[in-house]
Write a protein that holds these residues in place. Structure first.
Motif, PDB file in Angstrom:
ATOM      1  N   VAL A 132     -26.977  43.794 -24.208  1.00  0.00           N
ATOM      2  CA  VAL A 132     -27.894  43.844 -25.404  1.00  0.00           C
ATOM      3  C   VAL A 132     -28.869  43.008 -25.455  1.00  0.00           C
ATOM      4  O   VAL A 132     -28.406  41.718 -25.006  1.00  0.00           O
ATOM      5  N   ARG A 133     -30.149  43.279 -25.539  1.00  0.00           N
ATOM      6  CA  ARG A 133     -31.359  42.184 -25.448  1.00  0.00           C
ATOM      7  C   ARG A 133     -31.871  42.285 -26.806  1.00  0.00           C
ATOM      8  O   ARG A 133     -32.192  43.506 -27.612  1.00  0.00           O
ATOM      9  N   GLY A 134     -31.927  41.295 -27.534  1.00  0.00           N
ATOM     10  CA  GLY A 134     -32.577  40.814 -28.954  1.00  0.00           C
ATOM     11  C   GLY A 134     -33.887  40.124 -28.681  1.00  0.00           C
ATOM     12  O   GLY A 134     -33.924  39.148 -27.933  1.00  0.00           O
ATOM     13  N   SER A 135     -34.743  40.269 -29.617  1.00  0.00           N
ATOM     14  CA  SER A 135     -35.915  39.390 -29.716  1.00  0.00           C
ATOM     15  C   SER A 135     -36.023  39.065 -31.278  1.00  0.00           C
ATOM     16  O   SER A 135     -35.731  39.868 -32.211  1.00  0.00           O
ATOM     17  N   PHE A 136     -36.550  37.997 -31.485  1.00  0.00           N
ATOM     18  CA  PHE A 136     -36.975  37.461 -32.719  1.00  0.00           C
ATOM     19  C   PHE A 136     -38.252  36.633 -32.838  1.00  0.00           C
ATOM     20  O   PHE A 136     -38.275  35.629 -31.839  1.00  0.00           O
ATOM     21  N   GLY A 137     -39.148  36.937 -33.461  1.00  0.00           N
ATOM     22  CA  GLY A 137     -40.434  36.192 -33.610  1.00  0.00           C
ATOM     23  C   GLY A 137     -40.783  36.134 -35.001  1.00  0.00           C
ATOM     24  O   GLY A 137     -40.502  36.625 -35.866  1.00  0.00           O
ATOM     25  N   VAL A 138     -41.551  35.007 -35.246  1.00  0.00           N
ATOM     26  CA  VAL A 138     -42.138  34.640 -36.535  1.00  0.00           C
ATOM     27  C   VAL A 138     -43.517  34.436 -36.403  1.00  0.00           C
ATOM     28  O   VAL A 138     -44.100  33.667 -35.298  1.00  0.00           O
ATOM     29  N   THR A 139     -44.483  34.916 -37.059  1.00  0.00           N
ATOM     30  CA  THR A 139     -45.659  34.459 -37.203  1.00  0.00           C
ATOM     31  C   THR A 139     -46.159  34.122 -38.810  1.00  0.00           C
ATOM     32  O   THR A 139     -45.466  34.760 -39.762  1.00  0.00           O
ATOM     33  N   ASP A 140     -47.367  33.669 -38.760  1.00  0.00           N
ATOM     34  CA  ASP A 140     -48.218  33.342 -40.021  1.00  0.00           C
ATOM     35  C   ASP A 140     -49.648  33.234 -39.784  1.00  0.00           C
ATOM     36  O   ASP A 140     -49.865  33.096 -38.452  1.00  0.00           O
ATOM     37  N   PRO A 141     -50.359  33.697 -40.684  1.00  0.00           N
ATOM     38  CA  PRO A 141     -51.974  33.664 -40.479  1.00  0.00           C
ATOM     39  C   PRO A 141     -52.521  32.344 -39.537  1.00  0.00           C
ATOM     40  O   PRO A 141     -51.898  31.263 -39.919  1.00  0.00           O
ATOM     41  N   GLY A 142     -53.022  32.408 -38.409  1.00  0.00           N
ATOM     42  CA  GLY A 142     -53.424  31.560 -37.782  1.00  0.00           C
ATOM     43  C   GLY A 142     -52.726  31.235 -36.506  1.00  0.00           C
ATOM     44  O   GLY A 142     -53.116  30.482 -35.544  1.00  0.00           O
TER      45      GLY A 142
END
Length: 156
Positions: A132-142
């Motif tokens: 199993v391959r998981g991915s997690f990302g976080v973004t915010d304006p800018g």
């Protein structure tokens, strides 16, 4: 005085998180073991982004895999600098069986209150021996995404 205590608390919490979030690999059950209710956890390394630290863990119980993304402050604010404010962050969590089916994805606004915050909701039952391959990302304006990934093999 309150600022010093808060800074010390955040520094201690960040240090503890750094130790806990280091790449880990759960140990396999002994040969012939029949207890399939034990949960093992495999976590990615941490990733720093705009003052935040993120990582991703895969919790495996028998043939069930649940992915959990984590967000925390990367450390205490710089002396004399502004203290970060709680805010909504756009989070994206996804998982799939390598060469197979998707375990789903979940993209949403997540309230980050400056404490360790988890993001859940992706997982499922997977055939033993599968990766199993998981991915997690976080973004915010800018700032753009800088996802972390984890691979875990479901034991037989």
């Amino acid at each position: 005085m309150r600022t010093n205590r808060l800074a010390l608390t955040l520094a201690g919490a960040a240090g503890a998180v750094a130790m806990l979030a280091a790449p880990t690999q759960a140990s396999a059950a002994p040969a012939g073991a029949t207890n399939r209710t034990t949960t093992t956890e495999t976590c990615s390394s941490t990733r720093l982004q705009s003052g935040l630290m993120t990582w991703l863990c895969a919790e495996v119980t028998g043939s069930d895999v649940q992915l959990v993304g984590w967000i925390n402050l990367a450390g205490p604010p710089s002396p004399g600098g502004p203290y970060p404010q709680p805010r909504n962050l756009w989070t994206a969590l996804s998982g799939q069986v390598v060469g197979g089916a998707s375990l789903g994805s979940d993209s949403k606004w997540t309230w980050f209150d400056l404490g360790m915050t988890d993001v859940r909701g992706v997982g499922g039952t997977v055939a033993c021996g599968s990766t199993v391959r998981g991915s997690f990302g976080v973004t915010d304006p800018g700032w753009g995404p800088n996802p972390v990934t984890v691979d875990v093999v479901v034991p037989c």
